[in-house]
Scaffold this motif. Structure first.
Motif, PDB file in Angstrom:
ATOM      1  N   ASN A 124      46.134   3.690 -13.703  1.00 55.08           N
ATOM      2  CA  ASN A 124      45.193   3.387 -14.764  1.00 55.08           C
ATOM      3  C   ASN A 124      44.216   2.493 -15.086  1.00 55.08           C
ATOM      4  OD1 ASN A 124      45.622   0.657 -14.772  1.00 55.08           O
ATOM      5  ND2 ASN A 124      48.008   0.043 -15.211  1.00 55.08           N
ATOM      6  N   ALA A 146      45.315  15.365 -18.125  1.00 55.65           N
ATOM      7  CA  ALA A 146      45.437  14.130 -18.666  1.00 55.65           C
ATOM      8  C   ALA A 146      43.826  14.301 -17.301  1.00 55.65           C
ATOM      9  CB  ALA A 146      46.697  12.785 -18.439  1.00 55.65           C
ATOM     10  N   ASP A 165      40.374   9.094 -31.608  1.00 50.87           N
ATOM     11  CA  ASP A 165      41.292   9.642 -30.235  1.00 50.87           C
ATOM     12  C   ASP A 165      40.097  11.159 -30.601  1.00 50.87           C
ATOM     13  OD1 ASP A 165      42.930   8.188 -29.408  1.00 50.87           O
ATOM     14  OD2 ASP A 165      44.671   9.034 -30.817  1.00 50.87           O
ATOM     15  N   ASP A 172      45.550   6.685 -24.526  1.00 46.20           N
ATOM     16  CA  ASP A 172      46.173   5.953 -24.197  1.00 46.20           C
ATOM     17  C   ASP A 172      45.336   4.822 -25.117  1.00 46.20           C
ATOM     18  OD1 ASP A 172      49.057   5.758 -23.356  1.00 46.20           O
ATOM     19  OD2 ASP A 172      47.884   4.497 -21.860  1.00 46.20           O
ATOM     20  N   ARG A 173      46.203   3.505 -25.024  1.00 42.09           N
ATOM     21  CA  ARG A 173      46.025   2.269 -25.597  1.00 42.09           C
ATOM     22  C   ARG A 173      47.035   0.998 -25.196  1.00 42.09           C
ATOM     23  NH1 ARG A 173      41.226   3.278 -28.965  1.00 42.09           N
ATOM     24  NH2 ARG A 173      42.001   5.745 -30.092  1.00 42.09           N
ATOM     25  N   GLU A 174      46.762   0.069 -25.047  1.00 48.26           N
ATOM     26  CA  GLU A 174      47.449  -0.865 -24.228  1.00 48.26           C
ATOM     27  C   GLU A 174      48.022  -1.285 -25.273  1.00 48.26           C
ATOM     28  OE1 GLU A 174      44.890  -3.406 -22.149  1.00 48.26           O
ATOM     29  OE2 GLU A 174      44.107  -1.739 -19.715  1.00 48.26           O
ATOM     30  N   SER A 181      43.464   2.450 -21.905  1.00 46.78           N
ATOM     31  CA  SER A 181      44.632   1.738 -20.642  1.00 46.78           C
ATOM     32  C   SER A 181      43.421   3.261 -19.618  1.00 46.78           C
ATOM     33  CB  SER A 181      45.667   2.456 -20.615  1.00 46.78           C
ATOM     34  OG  SER A 181      45.574   3.831 -20.552  1.00 46.78           O
ATOM     35  N   TYR A 185      44.075  12.057 -22.314  1.00 46.49           N
ATOM     36  CA  TYR A 185      45.077  13.260 -22.267  1.00 46.49           C
ATOM     37  C   TYR A 185      43.697  14.337 -22.830  1.00 46.49           C
ATOM     38  CZ  TYR A 185      48.626  10.359 -21.191  1.00 46.49           C
ATOM     39  OH  TYR A 185      50.202   9.803 -20.677  1.00 46.49           O
TER      40      TYR A 185
END
Ligand SMILES: [Zn+2]
Length: 511
Positions: A124, A146, A165, A172-174, A181, A185
């Motif tokens: 990450n 990715a 998005d 992708d998120r924390e 993160s 993708y």
């Protein structure tokens, strides 16, 4: 008779069913003028090459590759499973590169596969920030679907906690705070085109030379470039590379629908060009990254119909069951509106194909372009990650053949290395790297695997009349192999080396 090159004392696997084996091949100019026996040697004057019993096959045809991504990959830091086995290793490589790179300049790394990393997770932004806080970093996944950016990279891309998005993409998120993160993708090409500065003229030249060497040393004499971003400028770039001799393998260039109008305006049609550079299919990328089809079924149908009406072959990238179904629907849609007998529309990958879709593809006479080497390089991942409901339908090479889908083989390089012998090995043994078997019932014979990498590839681009087998009148694109794949033990196939590569009658690479 006068010839320019006579290869004799050879074990010639011609791929011509009427005459599968021969001993001698004579070449004049860029064409094959004779295929016969050693006793025919006295018929010819010209340069002779004693092949010492070695196998000769038609040059390999890689039916789906991404030349420019491969060039940029070869200039990036290699983080593929052969070079790194942990996030720690990736960090070490980045530290070394950061020391050599001016602050603020992008550091590009490629080929990571979280499945093969000791930590078993995607790296990450924090992993990358730790070792390169002052450089934007992009780390691309082996699949190209990715990539990971560090914080500086995310900020240059303008991706923040507020960014939604994009269509076909996923940020992708924390969990704690919704911050990105770093893992993105379906956004790799967007980042390459809009965020990272393009390769300089010099870098591009260096990258393409590396690609050229890599292909020729693997015996690849023809490639079909499947990049959906290809457009007229890329065509011109390929033409320049061909003219300068920097890119020796013959290129058939697919392109995206967005460029169809421009090619048509310039009077360019399907198959336009020559044996060196030829205009190929209209390529459609189809995915369901964000849980729904992108593009939508209607958009795909209309786009494919536009290409089909314009006389172009259609090539649809479809990996998941849902996308393979959408590809079948789109082809049915085109053919119901404008029937055409020999369209050879293609489904690229067709990775998950249950019997009902196999039947549908068969009934629209689709072709499949498959990647046998994925079984080797990603088979272990498939075994652990692909759900039981999908697993029996993975990369069904033999079923494709039995159903008349005329599978052609390709590497999808840089997704997998471009060396065809690994793919032939995997198609024949159905073994993953660890030796585990993946649907052994889908194995094909060595002869069938060779055909997929030669003649079937040329059929998939309507070029089977001019190349793909060793026959009089065809282009003299040949490969001398260290061993005959039909004679060695299956385990040995992947070790077979290429001794000479001949394109248009000229030896362009030798060991
Ligand atoms: Zn591809």
């Amino acid at each position: 008779m006068r010839a320019d090159l006579i290869l004799y004392n050879a074990n010639v696997l011609t791929m011509n069913r009427r005459r599968p084996r021969a001993e001698l091949v004579a070449v004049k100019g860029d064409k094959i003028v004779w295929v016969g026996r050693d006793t025919d040697l006295e018929l010819f004057t010209g340069k002779r090459l004693d092949c010492k019993g070695r196998a000769i096959i038609p040059g390999f045809n890689d039916a789906h590759i991404h030349l420019m991504s491969y060039a940029s990959n070869l200039l990036s830091i290699d983080c593929s499973p052969v070079s790194v086995s942990s996030i720690k290793d990736i960090q070490t490589k980045i530290i070394q590169q950061a020391a050599l790179t001016p602050r603020g300049t992008w550091i590009k790394c490629t080929g990571y596969d979280e499945f093969h990393l000791a930590e078993h997770r995607h790296p990450n932004r924090h992993d990358l920030d730790e070792v390169a806080p002052h450089h934007p970093v992009k780390l691309t996944h082996r699949s190209l679907h990715a990539c990971v950016l560090n914080s500086l990279g995310l900020s240059q891309a303008g991706i923040t906690v507020e960014t939604p998005d994009p269509p076909g993409g996923l940020i992708d998120r924390e969990l704690e705070n919704g911050e990105p993160s770093g893992v993105l993708y379906g956004m790799n090409s967007y980042i390459n085109e809009n965020v990272i500065p393009p390769l300089s003229e010099n870098e591009l030249e260096r990258g393409v030379k590396l690609v050229n060497q890599s292909l020729l040393s693997s015996g690849v004499t023809s490639v079909q470039d499947a990049s959906v971003r290809n457009h007229f400028e890329q065509w011109r770039a390929f033409a320049r590379l061909k003219e300068r001799g920097d890119l020796v393998p013959r290129v058939c260039m697919m392109f995206g629908l967005h460029s169809l109008a421009e090619f048509k305006e310039r009077g360019m049609f399907y198959g336009y060009g020559d044996a060196e550079l030829r205009l190929g299919a209209v390529k459609f990328a189809l995915d369901e990254v964000s849980g729904k089809l992108n593009p939508s079924q209607e958009e795909l149908n209309e786009g494919a119909l536009q290409a089909h009406r314009a006389g172009f072959q259609v090539a649809i990238h479809a990996v998941e069951e849902g996308t393979v179904e959408a590809a079948a629907i789109a082809l049915e849609y085109c053919l119901s509106r404008l029937p055409k007998l020999d369209h050879r529309h293609r489904v690229e990958h067709c990775s998950v194909c249950p019997p009902r879709l196999l039947r549908r593809l068969k009934s629209v006479k689709a072709l499949v372009v498959t990647q046998p080497a994925f079984i080797y390089y990603s088979g272990d991942r498939y075994l652990s990650e692909v759900p039981d409901t999908q697993f029996p339908w993975l990369y069904r090479t033999k079923s494709f053949r039995k159903n008349g889908l005329k599978p052609a083989a390709s590497s999808d390089c840089p997704v997998a290395p471009c060396n065809p012998v690994v793919g032939i090995y995997a198609a024949v043994t159905r073994k993953a790297e660890s030796g585990q078997l993946i649907l052994p019932d889908e194995a094909v014979s060595v002869e069938e695997a060779l055909r997929m990498y030669t003649l079937a590839g040329t059929y998939a681009s309507f070029e089977e009349r001019s190349k793909g087998s060793i026959e009089v009148g065809k282009l003299a694109d040949l490969v001398v192999l260290g061993a005959d794949p039909t004679e060695v033990a299956p385990e040995q196939i992947k070790e077979i080396c290429v001794e000479k590569t001949i394109v248009g009658g000229k030896v362009v690479w030798e060991r």
